[in-house]
Write a protein that holds these residues in place. Sequence first.
Motif, PDB file in Angstrom:
ATOM      1  N   PHE A   1     -40.864 -12.715 -44.083  1.00 48.59           N
ATOM      2  CA  PHE A   1     -39.612 -12.132 -43.594  1.00 48.59           C
ATOM      3  C   PHE A   1     -39.355 -12.515 -42.140  1.00 48.59           C
ATOM      4  N   SER A   2     -40.403 -12.481 -41.305  1.00 42.82           N
ATOM      5  CA  SER A   2     -40.262 -12.817 -39.885  1.00 42.82           C
ATOM      6  C   SER A   2     -39.829 -14.255 -39.693  1.00 42.82           C
ATOM      7  N   ILE A   3     -40.419 -15.164 -40.471  1.00 48.20           N
ATOM      8  CA  ILE A   3     -40.070 -16.578 -40.352  1.00 48.20           C
ATOM      9  C   ILE A   3     -38.624 -16.814 -40.781  1.00 48.20           C
ATOM     10  N   VAL A   4     -38.234 -16.204 -41.905  1.00 45.53           N
ATOM     11  CA  VAL A   4     -36.851 -16.349 -42.381  1.00 45.53           C
ATOM     12  C   VAL A   4     -35.874 -15.746 -41.376  1.00 45.53           C
ATOM     13  N   LEU A   5     -36.257 -14.624 -40.774  1.00 45.67           N
ATOM     14  CA  LEU A   5     -35.401 -13.979 -39.773  1.00 45.67           C
ATOM     15  C   LEU A   5     -35.188 -14.893 -38.575  1.00 45.67           C
ATOM     16  N   PHE A   6     -36.240 -15.549 -38.112  1.00 46.74           N
ATOM     17  CA  PHE A   6     -36.114 -16.489 -37.004  1.00 46.74           C
ATOM     18  C   PHE A   6     -35.157 -17.616 -37.363  1.00 46.74           C
ATOM     19  N   LEU A   7     -35.267 -18.108 -38.586  1.00 40.65           N
ATOM     20  CA  LEU A   7     -34.377 -19.190 -39.022  1.00 40.65           C
ATOM     21  C   LEU A   7     -32.922 -18.725 -39.025  1.00 40.65           C
ATOM     22  N   LEU A   8     -32.675 -17.532 -39.560  1.00 34.66           N
ATOM     23  CA  LEU A   8     -31.308 -17.012 -39.609  1.00 34.66           C
ATOM     24  C   LEU A   8     -30.737 -16.802 -38.210  1.00 34.66           C
ATOM     25  N   LEU A   9     -31.550 -16.284 -37.286  1.00 37.48           N
ATOM     26  CA  LEU A   9     -31.096 -16.085 -35.912  1.00 37.48           C
ATOM     27  C   LEU A   9     -30.746 -17.412 -35.246  1.00 37.48           C
ATOM     28  N   THR A  10     -31.524 -18.449 -35.534  1.00 39.59           N
ATOM     29  CA  THR A  10     -31.246 -19.766 -34.977  1.00 39.59           C
ATOM     30  C   THR A  10     -29.940 -20.330 -35.521  1.00 39.59           C
ATOM     31  N   ILE A  11     -29.716 -20.143 -36.822  1.00 37.60           N
ATOM     32  CA  ILE A  11     -28.476 -20.623 -37.439  1.00 37.60           C
ATOM     33  C   ILE A  11     -27.266 -19.876 -36.866  1.00 37.60           C
ATOM     34  N   VAL A  12     -27.404 -18.565 -36.707  1.00 35.24           N
ATOM     35  CA  VAL A  12     -26.307 -17.766 -36.135  1.00 35.24           C
ATOM     36  C   VAL A  12     -26.008 -18.206 -34.706  1.00 35.24           C
ATOM     37  N   SER A  13     -27.054 -18.457 -33.918  1.00 32.36           N
ATOM     38  CA  SER A  13     -26.871 -18.919 -32.540  1.00 32.36           C
ATOM     39  C   SER A  13     -26.147 -20.249 -32.500  1.00 32.36           C
ATOM     40  N   LEU A  14     -26.538 -21.155 -33.383  1.00 30.21           N
ATOM     41  CA  LEU A  14     -25.892 -22.465 -33.454  1.00 30.21           C
ATOM     42  C   LEU A  14     -24.411 -22.314 -33.790  1.00 30.21           C
ATOM     43  N   PHE A  15     -24.110 -21.453 -34.761  1.00 33.29           N
ATOM     44  CA  PHE A  15     -22.718 -21.243 -35.167  1.00 33.29           C
ATOM     45  C   PHE A  15     -21.897 -20.653 -34.027  1.00 33.29           C
ATOM     46  N   LEU A  16     -22.457 -19.663 -33.313  1.00 30.35           N
ATOM     47  CA  LEU A  16     -21.723 -19.015 -32.227  1.00 30.35           C
ATOM     48  C   LEU A  16     -21.410 -19.993 -31.098  1.00 30.35           C
ATOM     49  N   ILE A  17     -22.391 -20.806 -30.725  1.00 30.81           N
ATOM     50  CA  ILE A  17     -22.164 -21.779 -29.646  1.00 30.81           C
ATOM     51  C   ILE A  17     -21.106 -22.794 -30.064  1.00 30.81           C
ATOM     52  N   TYR A  18     -21.180 -23.248 -31.317  1.00 33.01           N
ATOM     53  CA  TYR A  18     -20.190 -24.211 -31.801  1.00 33.01           C
ATOM     54  C   TYR A  18     -18.795 -23.576 -31.845  1.00 33.01           C
ATOM     55  N   TYR A  19     -18.730 -22.329 -32.322  1.00 31.31           N
ATOM     56  CA  TYR A  19     -17.440 -21.641 -32.428  1.00 31.31           C
ATOM     57  C   TYR A  19     -16.807 -21.452 -31.047  1.00 31.31           C
ATOM     58  N   LEU A  20     -17.598 -21.015 -30.093  1.00 31.54           N
ATOM     59  CA  LEU A  20     -17.083 -20.813 -28.737  1.00 31.54           C
ATOM     60  C   LEU A  20     -16.662 -22.129 -28.087  1.00 31.54           C
ATOM     61  N   SER A  21     -17.303 -23.218 -28.487  1.00 33.45           N
ATOM     62  CA  SER A  21     -16.995 -24.522 -27.907  1.00 33.45           C
ATOM     63  C   SER A  21     -15.655 -25.068 -28.392  1.00 33.45           C
ATOM     64  N   ILE A  22     -15.284 -24.749 -29.621  1.00 31.67           N
ATOM     65  CA  ILE A  22     -14.058 -25.332 -30.183  1.00 31.67           C
ATOM     66  C   ILE A  22     -12.884 -24.360 -30.204  1.00 31.67           C
TER      67      ILE A  22
END
Length: 350
Positions: free
Chosen positions: A161-182
Amino acid sequence: MIPEKKQLQVNKIFLLLVFGLVAFIVYFVFFVDLASFIETISQTNLAIYGASFVVYVIGIFFSSMVWHSLLNALTVKMTVKNAYLFTWVGLFFDATIPQLGLSGDVAKTYLFSKSSSEDAGKIGASVIGQKLLVMTITVVTFSVGLVLVLFNYALDPLAAFSIVLFLLLTIVSLFLIYYLSIKPKATEAILRFVTRVVLFFRKNWDSTAFNQQVTGMLGNFHVSISKLKAKPRALIMPSVYSILSWFFDIGVMFLVFTALGYPAPVDSILIVYTVSGALQAVGLGIFGVNEIVMISTFRALGLPDGLSVSVTLLSRAVTLWFRLIMSYGAFQWTSLKLARQQEQLPIKPA
């Protein structure tokens, strides 16, 4: 007042280092098999381990080339030497200031814009472009590592669960930075929110000049991001450099396993390497916390106790302590250059 603020910041960093050191010592005393650790680390091949420092430096060079290539795509002039120097400076801020993985980016943008006549919006776009490339590689790496781990190990549910949670947080961070950029409207909303917060605490603050300056910079930032999106060929070399930087950076951990005389487990390294980077990105990569998480993750993935501790400490000696020494030197050198540059500026007539 400025020296007091700087002293306060230094004290906060020092307290965090002390807290991390105490936490790690407690963990080491109560949860580490000392005999196994000594037996494992005593077998270190110093020649192979020494190569990990060289590999790390090469990885930083390719990281600076990512930024340099993106700057070129935006017609911003910067020498390879300065790109390498400012990259090290950014690493210093990332390693010493707990934050959401932005202090190094802000430092690079600010210092380069201050030392040149280039627009801060363009520089910021190149820095964020680099972050998006790095985070994309991180998500891919993490996903591959997770798939390999799920096929090769019977993980404890909490560890999985911890490993999957880290992956999801990384994906969310990537999406937020991309969204704010465009999305200019999204950054404008954030600017309005920040302005309201400051005005709440400082009723007499005149926000007009601040808003005009930041709005202009954000406008240039979004235009530059659009230019990068419109020129996919210009992203080929930065992408290649990003992969090379990742390859050499993760190579440190592979060399540490080899130096200890153990075959390097690819799946475990991919997971632990990415988790360690994720901790840094969310401001938890301070000494002590990162080490405890790395050791615990290695253990959860089935590695022996002595090996888990040895790999973690030897790897962090390169990616934390060596990095701090090198980046601090780069920061001092850059500060000296900027001070001399300011002294040489012509004095404006009264």
